[in-house]
Write an enzyme that holds these catalytic residues in place. Sequence first.
Site, PDB file in Angstrom:
ATOM      1  N   ARG A   1      -1.484  43.787   3.859  1.00  0.00           N
ATOM      2  CA  ARG A   1      -1.292  42.350   3.638  1.00  0.00           C
ATOM      3  C   ARG A   1      -2.616  41.600   3.754  1.00  0.00           C
ATOM      4  NH1 ARG A   1       2.529  38.373   7.353  1.00  0.00           N
ATOM      5  NH2 ARG A   1       2.727  36.663   5.878  1.00  0.00           N
TER       6      ARG A   1
ATOM      7  N   ASP B   1       3.302  33.717  15.879  1.00  0.00           N
ATOM      8  CA  ASP B   1       2.142  33.920  15.008  1.00  0.00           C
ATOM      9  C   ASP B   1       1.903  32.652  14.196  1.00  0.00           C
ATOM     10  OD1 ASP B   1       4.145  33.914  13.105  1.00  0.00           O
ATOM     11  OD2 ASP B   1       3.902  35.995  12.516  1.00  0.00           O
TER      12      ASP B   1
END
Length: 554
Positions: free
Chosen positions: A162, A444
């Site tokens: 990613r 996050d």
Amino acid sequence: MVAVSGVELDPAPPGLQHEYVTLFNTESIQFLAELVSTFEEEVDRILKLRIARKVQLDLTGDLPGFSSLTAHIRNDPTWTVLTVPERLQNRHVDIGDLAPCHTERFIKALSSTAQGIQVDFDDGNCPTFCNQIKGIYNVHKAVRNQFLGVPPISKAPVFMLRPRAWNMVEHNMMVNGKEVPGPLFDFGLLMFHNGQLLYENKSGPFFYLSKIESHLEARLWNKIFLWSEEKLGLPVGSIKATVLIENILATFEMEEILFELREHSAGLNCGIWDYSASFVNKFGHRPAFLLPDRSKYVNMEKLFLKSYMELLVKTCHRRGALATGGMAALLLPRDRSSSYCQRVMATVSRLKLLEIKAGVDGFMVYDLDFIEPMQKLFQEHTQGPNQLHVLREDVSVTPTDLLTMPAGGVTLHGLKYNIAVGILFIEAWLRGEGHFFYKGQVEDSATAEISRSQVWQWIRHQVKLEDDNRTVTRHLVQSVVQDVKRELKTTAVKFATGKMEHRIDTASTMFLEVVQKYEFPEFITTYLNLDHTFLSSTAHYNRQDTPGLLKNKL
């Protein structure tokens, strides 16, 4: 290392000279330079198109919908994406938010029974030069089977790499006098060093694409894939990518996104917090889009999120693409016999069963101890490696379904929680961490986005608290920030160092700056990545200062 014309590259971070010279040789730098030179104008164009689209929506008051210009794609029943390779057929449980710079966790994941690993340079990662170099190098080692005691890459959980999203830049490399786009830096190095080996081992190269807002952005990624395959001598379609649908505008273009990537698609992914935050990003100034307290009123059972997930599954399966769900952020406590542990397991199982029944082919967990229970959940409620046969022809979703905010108000608890998450996320970035643990779950950039977005929106609309009818104003938020800061610093005194107390002060000030802006900052990560305080802190970043006890105890 031989200099490459037009390229300026900062020297190796302290202690990473070997990793640096391994990644940056003449050939890899030349590949990066050509990649950036070829596509930087198109990257600039899609970012400007994002701005233009937002301005158009603001000026007209229009709402997004399914475009008539691309109706021919949606109405053509004949096209499908290419069948994914065998290693992607079963995506039941992936490990999410795994920043590969964290070597110990990365090795544990390699040895796990998960189907895949989200090797994350985006939401769960803080993009310091140190983290990028160490993380990409660890992928380099893993692909070459250089970690002792772990399965070879062909047997380990499959890597879903990613790279950063389009809004991020890499400050430590310039091509033709300009800093390079973060995703091209990450993708270029990962692809150059690992693409051929992953392909030979039938294990990639596979990617996650973050924060896509339109099919034009998917088209750009497809061009990048085709260019890279030709440069590296790989067959067309070797690269596969799962697009994360994290923006309300992209929801209206899911079929078009799959169509643009039909040779390279590994499907679409749905989440909750980045997606919910995108409503504030695009329409937060409109009273009709006031998002209530996420801790009390926002979950995947609400109409706007349920409709989004069901439409994603229906769209993917109609086109032969895999549909995956979001990440379970809760953490199992150490005492597995406790009633609290049983409640956590029951909560995660219930929510993930909702996704399974909606037809998803897989989802993510953060805590590795959830892997086997969630795999068992799939085995008990599905047949085969995926649910591509579940076409969801019963689903009919309208724009109104997708755009209707849930009912509900705002609580003092929700305000304090959002403030704490926002402050702690900034504090984590100031010490080079992209995620942290708080009150039994991992947080996050996605949860930081929704947290600061809600506080900004609640100030803007001067909402009233359910608790005592007080209005959420700038002054109230400033007061609550002080309360939260004192609580966090009390914990810091117990478990960490004076340096963390100072970082909490700094992070609190930066959080207040973000939520009091006249114009909504599009991404908190962009804001921080361009902020002098963050940039200067990374110059002196020392991983030994990371207060691990605090992360576990908060």
